[in-house]
Design a protein around this motif. Structure first.
Motif, short mmCIF file in Angstrom:
data_model
loop_
_atom_site.label_atom_id
_atom_site.label_comp_id
_atom_site.label_asym_id
_atom_site.label_seq_id
_atom_site.Cartn_x
_atom_site.Cartn_y
_atom_site.Cartn_z
N GLU A 1 0.81 -1.21 0.00
CA GLU A 1 0.00 0.00 0.00
C GLU A 1 0.85 1.27 0.00
O GLU A 1 1.77 1.41 0.79
CB GLU A 1 -0.91 0.05 1.22
CG GLU A 1 -2.02 -0.99 1.20
CD GLU A 1 -2.96 -0.81 2.37
OE1 GLU A 1 -4.16 -0.92 2.13
OE2 GLU A 1 -2.50 -0.54 3.49
N ALA A 2 0.52 2.20 -0.89
CA ALA A 2 1.19 3.50 -0.93
C ALA A 2 0.79 4.33 0.29
O ALA A 2 1.58 5.09 0.82
CB ALA A 2 0.81 4.24 -2.20
N ARG A 3 -0.44 4.17 0.70
CA ARG A 3 -0.99 4.78 1.92
C ARG A 3 -2.17 3.92 2.32
O ARG A 3 -2.66 3.13 1.51
CB ARG A 3 -1.35 6.25 1.70
CG ARG A 3 -2.36 6.50 0.63
CD ARG A 3 -2.53 8.00 0.36
NE ARG A 3 -3.33 8.23 -0.82
CZ ARG A 3 -2.89 8.17 -2.07
NH1 ARG A 3 -1.63 7.90 -2.31
NH2 ARG A 3 -3.69 8.40 -3.08
N PRO A 4 -2.66 4.03 3.53
CA PRO A 4 -3.76 3.17 3.97
C PRO A 4 -4.94 3.19 2.99
O PRO A 4 -5.45 4.26 2.64
CB PRO A 4 -4.15 3.75 5.33
CG PRO A 4 -2.88 4.37 5.83
CD PRO A 4 -2.22 4.94 4.60
N GLY A 5 -5.31 2.03 2.50
CA GLY A 5 -6.43 1.90 1.59
C GLY A 5 -6.12 2.17 0.13
O GLY A 5 -7.00 2.06 -0.72
N ALA A 6 -4.89 2.53 -0.20
CA ALA A 6 -4.51 2.83 -1.59
C ALA A 6 -3.34 1.92 -1.99
O ALA A 6 -2.21 2.13 -1.57
CB ALA A 6 -4.11 4.29 -1.74
N ALA A 7 -3.65 0.94 -2.79
CA ALA A 7 -2.62 -0.03 -3.22
C ALA A 7 -1.73 0.56 -4.30
O ALA A 7 -2.13 1.42 -5.08
CB ALA A 7 -3.30 -1.28 -3.75
N TRP A 8 -0.47 0.10 -4.31
CA TRP A 8 0.42 0.40 -5.43
C TRP A 8 -0.14 -0.30 -6.66
O TRP A 8 -0.76 -1.36 -6.56
CB TRP A 8 1.82 -0.16 -5.18
CG TRP A 8 2.58 0.44 -4.05
CD1 TRP A 8 2.90 -0.19 -2.88
CD2 TRP A 8 3.17 1.74 -3.97
NE1 TRP A 8 3.63 0.64 -2.08
CE2 TRP A 8 3.82 1.83 -2.72
CE3 TRP A 8 3.20 2.82 -4.81
CZ2 TRP A 8 4.49 2.98 -2.32
CZ3 TRP A 8 3.86 3.96 -4.41
CH2 TRP A 8 4.51 4.03 -3.19
#
Length: 57
Positions: free
Chosen positions: A5-12
């Motif tokens: 995850e790039a940030r919580p809830g946002a996948a690479w």
């Protein structure tokens, strides 16, 4: 930020980090055991100025 995850809830898009299609710069290193100086300040400023998503190299 994690491997997935790039940030919580946002996948690479690609696990481990997304990357630009082309490098911002290239260099030919001519010798071993020599210090090379590469100023990446402009790249950091652009990335932070436009609130670009976090990317990994």
């Amino acid at each position: 930020m994690t491997w997935l995850e790039a940030r919580p809830g946002a996948a690479w898009q690609t696990p481990g980090g997304d990357r630009a299609q082309a490098p911002a710069a290239t260099a030919i290193l001519l010798a071993d055991h020599i210090w090379y100086r590469m100023d990446v300040t402009p790249l950091v400023r652009v990335g932070s100025a436009d609130n670009a998503p976090t990317t990994a190299c």
